[in-house]
Write a protein that holds these residues in place. Structure first.
Motif, short mmCIF file in Angstrom:
data_model
loop_
_atom_site.label_atom_id
_atom_site.label_comp_id
_atom_site.label_asym_id
_atom_site.label_seq_id
_atom_site.Cartn_x
_atom_site.Cartn_y
_atom_site.Cartn_z
N ALA A 7 -18.14 35.17 -17.23
CA ALA A 7 -17.35 33.98 -16.90
C ALA A 7 -18.26 32.79 -16.62
N LEU A 8 -19.35 33.05 -15.89
CA LEU A 8 -20.26 31.95 -15.57
C LEU A 8 -20.92 31.40 -16.83
N ALA A 9 -21.28 32.31 -17.75
CA ALA A 9 -21.89 31.86 -19.01
C ALA A 9 -20.91 30.98 -19.77
N THR A 10 -19.64 31.40 -19.82
CA THR A 10 -18.63 30.60 -20.52
C THR A 10 -18.52 29.21 -19.92
N LEU A 11 -18.35 29.16 -18.60
CA LEU A 11 -18.16 27.86 -17.95
C LEU A 11 -19.40 26.99 -18.09
N SER A 12 -20.58 27.61 -18.01
CA SER A 12 -21.81 26.83 -18.18
C SER A 12 -21.88 26.22 -19.57
N LEU A 13 -21.52 27.03 -20.56
CA LEU A 13 -21.57 26.51 -21.93
C LEU A 13 -20.58 25.35 -22.08
N PHE A 14 -19.40 25.50 -21.48
CA PHE A 14 -18.44 24.40 -21.56
C PHE A 14 -18.98 23.14 -20.89
N ALA A 15 -19.61 23.33 -19.71
CA ALA A 15 -20.18 22.18 -19.01
C ALA A 15 -21.28 21.53 -19.84
N LEU A 16 -22.08 22.41 -20.48
CA LEU A 16 -23.18 21.95 -21.31
C LEU A 16 -22.68 21.11 -22.49
N VAL A 17 -21.69 21.65 -23.18
CA VAL A 17 -21.13 20.92 -24.32
C VAL A 17 -20.49 19.61 -23.84
N GLY A 18 -19.82 19.69 -22.70
CA GLY A 18 -19.19 18.49 -22.14
C GLY A 18 -20.22 17.40 -21.89
N HIS A 19 -21.36 17.79 -21.31
CA HIS A 19 -22.39 16.79 -21.02
C HIS A 19 -23.00 16.24 -22.30
N TRP A 20 -23.25 17.12 -23.24
CA TRP A 20 -23.86 16.65 -24.49
C TRP A 20 -22.94 15.65 -25.20
N ASN A 21 -21.66 15.92 -25.17
CA ASN A 21 -20.71 15.08 -25.90
C ASN A 21 -20.28 13.82 -25.15
N SER A 22 -20.54 13.79 -23.85
CA SER A 22 -19.97 12.73 -23.02
C SER A 22 -20.61 11.38 -23.35
N TRP A 23 -19.80 10.41 -23.68
CA TRP A 23 -20.33 9.11 -24.11
C TRP A 23 -19.78 7.96 -23.30
N PHE A 24 -18.55 8.11 -22.76
CA PHE A 24 -17.89 6.96 -22.16
C PHE A 24 -18.56 6.55 -20.85
N ASP A 25 -19.00 7.55 -20.05
CA ASP A 25 -19.65 7.19 -18.79
C ASP A 25 -20.92 6.38 -19.05
N GLY A 26 -21.64 6.73 -20.10
CA GLY A 26 -22.83 5.97 -20.44
C GLY A 26 -22.50 4.53 -20.80
N LEU A 27 -21.45 4.37 -21.59
CA LEU A 27 -21.04 3.03 -22.01
C LEU A 27 -20.57 2.21 -20.82
N LEU A 28 -19.85 2.89 -19.90
CA LEU A 28 -19.24 2.21 -18.77
C LEU A 28 -20.28 1.83 -17.72
N PHE A 29 -21.19 2.76 -17.43
CA PHE A 29 -22.03 2.58 -16.25
C PHE A 29 -23.45 2.15 -16.57
N MET A 30 -23.85 2.20 -17.82
CA MET A 30 -25.21 1.79 -18.15
C MET A 30 -25.17 0.38 -18.72
N THR A 31 -25.52 -0.59 -17.90
CA THR A 31 -25.56 -1.95 -18.42
C THR A 31 -26.86 -2.17 -19.18
N ASP A 32 -27.86 -1.34 -18.86
CA ASP A 32 -29.13 -1.42 -19.56
C ASP A 32 -29.14 -0.36 -20.66
N HIS A 33 -29.19 -0.82 -21.91
CA HIS A 33 -29.03 0.11 -23.03
C HIS A 33 -30.13 1.16 -23.10
#
Lengths: 324, 292
Positions: free
Chosen positions: B196-222
């Motif tokens: 179960a932990l491996a599954t959830l970790s992989l999901f978290a990992l994929v989520g982080h790799w794919n996550s783009w909006f927080d970068g766009l929103l919070f990074m004013t410095d490109h």
């Protein structure tokens, strides 16, 4: 949703009454659970900061928030922002766009996986079935940035692979998929189905795997063909899970899919493709209209909240479903 | 019996063909992008590339790797993915364990559970969240990509349901041996929850790799953009103003083959972990959805 656990308050107070060792046991019990509270602490604090404080920030929706003045210093305007939201036709159109796009997706994402699961269930070669499953689940894990980038390339008006195929095979003029409002909606729904249908099939396949094989054997003995078996056994056994998936999706009727729309839309299709979330981002974060876009967000949050609660109640009533 | 009927045989042929076509439909877009990324610049811009590279060259990948913005964004993504997955899993595990207790032994459990579940039902929305993060001075820090999303209530529920399936006797044995809750969690619960932990970790990992909006929103410095945000800006928005490029590089970045190469590099890690992911997620979903 509903957690019907009876807390044995009475029992405990009764049993501990008049016994000298009771206070000691109480204390040791407290000792035992205090470490549980400590474990929860990080999650409690983070949730308080990043979920509950922004909820308090919703009062901005009734103010004319100026960053320099802060929430305590900004002027109160009552429901002005909400009135403005509903008095401008363009704003109301955004709500309609959201409902239309989300509604179409909801139906498509129920029907396509349902049918696909039925068809996949008829595949007897397990190896073939596994390969198909592996392939169709995969797009779910790609982000909309990636899929958006691919779609922009594929759907390009001059020379995109799709338009090349359409011109070559059907001889029609290239279609401006991402620049025409109606085509845009079609692309949004179709690409969402492309990305998610495989993954949405899983829950139906799980239900199919749970059907008692004896039912089919009995039908076989009675001389029922596969079509009759499907109508009389397979489809009825999928009804409960279909109701659950369908009702739970109701809570998402104001979620048009920010990630997807934001990565596909452009100013040409705002009239038919702009949804609440993209609207809030453009007005609030880019345009700096903090209070107005907060009001729009609050409207969405409240409607969604009511719908989710109703949806879970329905799912519980109709199909006895709960998440814990 | 029906297996032998002619109509069912015809259906079977249709069905297998249909499945092959659907699978191709899922694969062709990716194959096309891959083919473009390995093609020559001229062939790609003349739309000659279909599903096989024309004038095979690694040019696009060479240019991509030479692009320091791209490399820097990969570094940001690697940091957020590793740290973010680790922190998120720690917080979620620590919260799921107490919440998996019966309310008879942990009275405050129900209050806590609702405290978390309510955040799934209602939220303050984008703008108050953004203003909060800004007031916390977290803009342009790595932490803004890690901390606000660390508490995944959904993962918490999946894990607490898994914990509940662990026989009570194991916990009781540990408690009798004098182990506290922390010891029980680490020595009893975690070892048997590895799948179960491996599954959830992989999901978290994929989520982080794919996550783009927080970068766009919070990074004013490109220069702080994670990879997904960089790709969003350069490939989807085609906005080069936010990414500092020397004029001589501009043509390289907007080149179709280079875009395709960047898209492919952006999804390659997901395709790599996907086989492992697939082994677990079906179980994980059923685990969360169906309860006795």
């Amino acid at each position: 949703m509903c957690m019907k656990q009876t807390v044995p308050l009475n029992k405990e107070s009764v049993s501990s009454r008049g016994k000298p060792e009771a206070p000691v046991r109480r204390r040791s019990k407290w000792k035992k659970t205090i470490s549980l509270d400590i474990m929860l602490l990080p999650a409690l604090i983070l949730t308080f900061i990043f979920s509950y404080i922004p909820m308090a920030g919703l009062i901005m929706a009734f103010q004319n928030y100026k960053p320099a003045l802060g929430m305590t210093g900004s002027a109160w305007v009552g429901f002005d922002h909400f009135e403005f939201l509903f008095s401008i036709p363009e704003n109301v159109q955004v709500i309609w766009n959201t409902v239309i796009i989300a509604g179409l997706k909801m139906v498509a994402n129920l029907v396509v996986p349902f049918i696909f699961a039925l068809l996949l269930n008829e595949i007897r070669k397990m190896y073939f079935k596994k390969v198909v499953q592996t392939i169709v689940y995969m797009p779910h894990f790609l982000s909309w940035v990636i899929v958006g980038g691919i779609l922009i390339d594929l759907l390009a008006q001059n020379g995109g692979l799709v338009n090349q195929a359409l011109t070559g095979l059907l001889g029609i003029d290239p279609i401006f998929f991402l620049g025409d409002g109606n085509w845009f909606r079609f692309v949004v729904v179709a690409s969402d189905v492309w990305k998610e249908f495989g993954f949405n099939t899983i829950v139906f396949l799980a239900a199919l795997a749970g059907i008692n094989p004896a039912l089919y054997e009995a039908a076989e003995v009675d001389g029922a063909g596969r079509w009759q078996q499907t109508w009389a056994i397979t489809i009825p056994s999928l009804i409960p899970i279909t109701i659950v998936v369908g009702t739970l999706a109701l809570g998402n009727i104001l979620n048009g899919g920010f990630d997807q729309i934001f990565n596909l839309y452009n100013a040409l299709v705002y009239d038919k493709g702009d949804i609440i979330d993209t609207f809030v981002y453009r007005y609030g974060i880019i345009g700096g209209k903090f209070s107005f876009s907060t009001a729009v967000g609050l409207f969405k949050s409240i409607v969604s909240f009511v719908l989710i609660v109703i949806a879970y109640r329905l799912a519980y009533k109709l199909a006895n479903y709960r998440i814990f | 019996m029906y297996h032998k009927s002619t109509s069912y045989k015809a259906f079977t042929i249709f069905n297998y063909t249909f499945m092959i076509l659907i699978s191709l439909l899922c694969l062709i877009p990716l194959v096309h992008i891959l083919a473009v990324s390995f093609s020559g610049k001229a062939a790609a811009s003349a739309n000659l590339v279909k599903l096989w590279p024309v004038d095979f060259t690694l040019d696009a990948y060479v240019k991509t790797i030479a692009n320091e913005n791209f490399i820097r964004s990969i570094w940001v993504t690697l940091q957020r993915t590793v740290l973010g997955t680790f922190i998120s899993m720690a917080v979620v595990i620590l919260a799921a364990y107490p919440l998996s207790k019966e309310s008879s032994s942990f009275k405050r459990r129900n209050i806590y559970t609702w405290y978390f579940v309510f955040t799934m039902l209602f939220s303050g929305g984008l703008v108050p969240f953004y203003i909060l993060v800004r007031n916390l001075d977290m803009l342009n820090t790595l932490w803004v990509l890690i901390i606000p999303g660390a508490v995944s209530v959904w993962n918490m529920i999946l894990l607490l349901n898994f914990f509940r399936g662990i026989p009570k006797e194991m916990e009781e044995a540990a408690l009798i041996d004098g182990a506290g809750h922390f010891r029980t969690l680490i020595s009893v619960y975690l070892p048997i929850s590895m799948p179960a932990l491996a599954t959830l970790s992989l999901f978290a990992l994929v989520g982080h790799w794919n996550s783009w909006f927080d970068g766009l929103l919070f990074m004013t410095d490109h220069t702080n953009y994670p990879l997904a945000t960089y790709l969003q800006t350069v490939i989807v928005q085609q906005d080069f103003s936010k990414v500092s490029v020397r004029p001589e590089d501009l043509e390289n970045i907007s080149q179709r083959t280079v875009k395709a190469a960047q898209i492919f590099i952006g999804m390659a890690p997901i395709l790599l972990v996907y086989p492992f992911l697939q082994r677990f997620f079906v179980k994980g979903i059923v685990l969360g959805a169906v309860k006795e």
